[in-house]
Design a protein around this motif. Sequence first.
Motif, PDB file in Angstrom:
ATOM      1  N   ASN A 287       0.854  -1.180   0.000  1.00 55.42           N
ATOM      2  CA  ASN A 287       0.000   0.000   0.000  1.00 55.42           C
ATOM      3  C   ASN A 287       0.898   1.240   0.000  1.00 55.42           C
ATOM      4  O   ASN A 287       2.118   1.146   0.174  1.00 55.42           O
ATOM      5  CB  ASN A 287      -1.000  -0.022   1.166  1.00 55.42           C
ATOM      6  N   ARG A 288       0.306   2.406  -0.207  1.00 59.16           N
ATOM      7  CA  ARG A 288       1.107   3.628  -0.359  1.00 59.16           C
ATOM      8  C   ARG A 288       1.946   3.917   0.888  1.00 59.16           C
ATOM      9  O   ARG A 288       3.081   4.375   0.784  1.00 59.16           O
ATOM     10  CB  ARG A 288       0.196   4.815  -0.688  1.00 59.16           C
ATOM     11  N   LEU A 289       1.407   3.651   2.060  1.00 60.32           N
ATOM     12  CA  LEU A 289       2.143   3.884   3.297  1.00 60.32           C
ATOM     13  C   LEU A 289       3.372   2.974   3.387  1.00 60.32           C
ATOM     14  O   LEU A 289       4.469   3.436   3.737  1.00 60.32           O
ATOM     15  CB  LEU A 289       1.219   3.671   4.502  1.00 60.32           C
ATOM     16  N   GLU A 290       3.209   1.704   3.049  1.00 60.04           N
ATOM     17  CA  GLU A 290       4.340   0.763   3.061  1.00 60.04           C
ATOM     18  C   GLU A 290       5.377   1.155   2.006  1.00 60.04           C
ATOM     19  O   GLU A 290       6.586   1.102   2.261  1.00 60.04           O
ATOM     20  CB  GLU A 290       3.851  -0.667   2.782  1.00 60.04           C
ATOM     21  N   PHE A 291       4.905   1.545   0.822  1.00 61.18           N
ATOM     22  CA  PHE A 291       5.811   1.951  -0.251  1.00 61.18           C
ATOM     23  C   PHE A 291       6.602   3.189   0.165  1.00 61.18           C
ATOM     24  O   PHE A 291       7.818   3.259  -0.027  1.00 61.18           O
ATOM     25  CB  PHE A 291       5.001   2.213  -1.526  1.00 61.18           C
ATOM     26  N   THR A 292       5.927   4.164   0.757  1.00 64.98           N
ATOM     27  CA  THR A 292       6.585   5.378   1.228  1.00 64.98           C
ATOM     28  C   THR A 292       7.615   5.053   2.312  1.00 64.98           C
ATOM     29  O   THR A 292       8.706   5.633   2.336  1.00 64.98           O
ATOM     30  CB  THR A 292       5.541   6.387   1.746  1.00 64.98           C
TER      31      THR A 292
ATOM     32  N   LEU B 139       6.781   8.179  -6.023  1.00 61.31           N
ATOM     33  CA  LEU B 139       5.379   8.262  -5.608  1.00 61.31           C
ATOM     34  C   LEU B 139       4.466   8.612  -6.789  1.00 61.31           C
ATOM     35  O   LEU B 139       3.350   8.095  -6.884  1.00 61.31           O
ATOM     36  CB  LEU B 139       5.208   9.259  -4.467  1.00 61.31           C
ATOM     37  N   ALA B 140       4.953   9.437  -7.722  1.00 60.24           N
ATOM     38  CA  ALA B 140       4.153   9.736  -8.922  1.00 60.24           C
ATOM     39  C   ALA B 140       3.964   8.463  -9.744  1.00 60.24           C
ATOM     40  O   ALA B 140       2.867   8.211 -10.266  1.00 60.24           O
ATOM     41  CB  ALA B 140       4.825  10.824  -9.752  1.00 60.24           C
ATOM     42  N   GLY B 141       5.011   7.648  -9.850  1.00 55.38           N
ATOM     43  CA  GLY B 141       4.888   6.375 -10.551  1.00 55.38           C
ATOM     44  C   GLY B 141       3.928   5.431  -9.854  1.00 55.38           C
ATOM     45  O   GLY B 141       3.124   4.750 -10.499  1.00 55.38           O
ATOM     46  N   TYR B 142       3.989   5.388  -8.539  1.00 53.24           N
ATOM     47  CA  TYR B 142       3.084   4.553  -7.762  1.00 53.24           C
ATOM     48  C   TYR B 142       1.637   4.987  -7.992  1.00 53.24           C
ATOM     49  O   TYR B 142       0.757   4.165  -8.265  1.00 53.24           O
ATOM     50  CB  TYR B 142       3.447   4.632  -6.273  1.00 53.24           C
TER      51      TYR B 142
ATOM     52  N   ALA C 260      -4.323   2.543  -7.640  1.00 53.07           N
ATOM     53  CA  ALA C 260      -4.433   2.005  -6.268  1.00 53.07           C
ATOM     54  C   ALA C 260      -4.510   0.493  -6.323  1.00 53.07           C
ATOM     55  O   ALA C 260      -5.152  -0.080  -7.184  1.00 53.07           O
ATOM     56  CB  ALA C 260      -5.657   2.584  -5.581  1.00 53.07           C
ATOM     57  N   GLY C 261      -3.799  -0.148  -5.393  1.00 53.15           N
ATOM     58  CA  GLY C 261      -3.757  -1.605  -5.332  1.00 53.15           C
ATOM     59  C   GLY C 261      -4.844  -2.103  -4.578  1.00 53.15           C
ATOM     60  O   GLY C 261      -5.558  -2.819  -4.286  1.00 53.15           O
TER      61      GLY C 261
END
Length: 195
Positions: free
Chosen positions: A8-13, A186-189, A194-195
């Motif tokens: 998720n975005r938090l884990e990726f960040t 983050l722009a690429g993500y 959204a996953g």
Amino acid sequence: MRYGGRLNRLEFTALIDQQANRIRANATTLPLWGPAGWTGPCRIGAWGWENERLVHAGLLFGDAVAGGAWIEVVTTAGPPMPLLIDVRMAAADEPPHDDHAFERALRAASAPAPHRVGIAVDGSPKPFDHWPSHSLGRDLGTGWLATLDEVPGLLLRVSGLTPAEVGLARVGDVEPHLVGTRAHLLAGYDAYGAG
């Protein structure tokens, strides 16, 4: 623990921040270089460790994906040739399919530079080995490679600029590169959805 799927975005960040902290902690281990007077976009380039020891540190200037002019300047703890061989092998159009093809590709990647060029480093011309018109990777097109065989050494990957247009200066602050990398990732993500 996650065994598959997308972070998720938090884990990726958190992963981005973890790598940024590692780079920040090692940023003064090797001298960092970039094009003198650069004011455009910048990111972290290739960084590598062996046994927790920083062996190369790169900074990327420009946007390699957008097709404009860009340069990656990698400082190597030792001579740059081993990293250059890795870069040339990775940029091959097709990976070798057998041992003989691998040996041929390795010999080609290890071949000495056909030219030498002078590139200013902190205002002093230095003799770089130069490989013109070289593949830089599947998505990066062609450009040229150059190495300064010193310790620490330098490896340049360049597209859209000539050697005469390149002059290097010390980079004292890695933070703009970390910020640029974080924004790019983050722009690429976000663009992936959204996953």
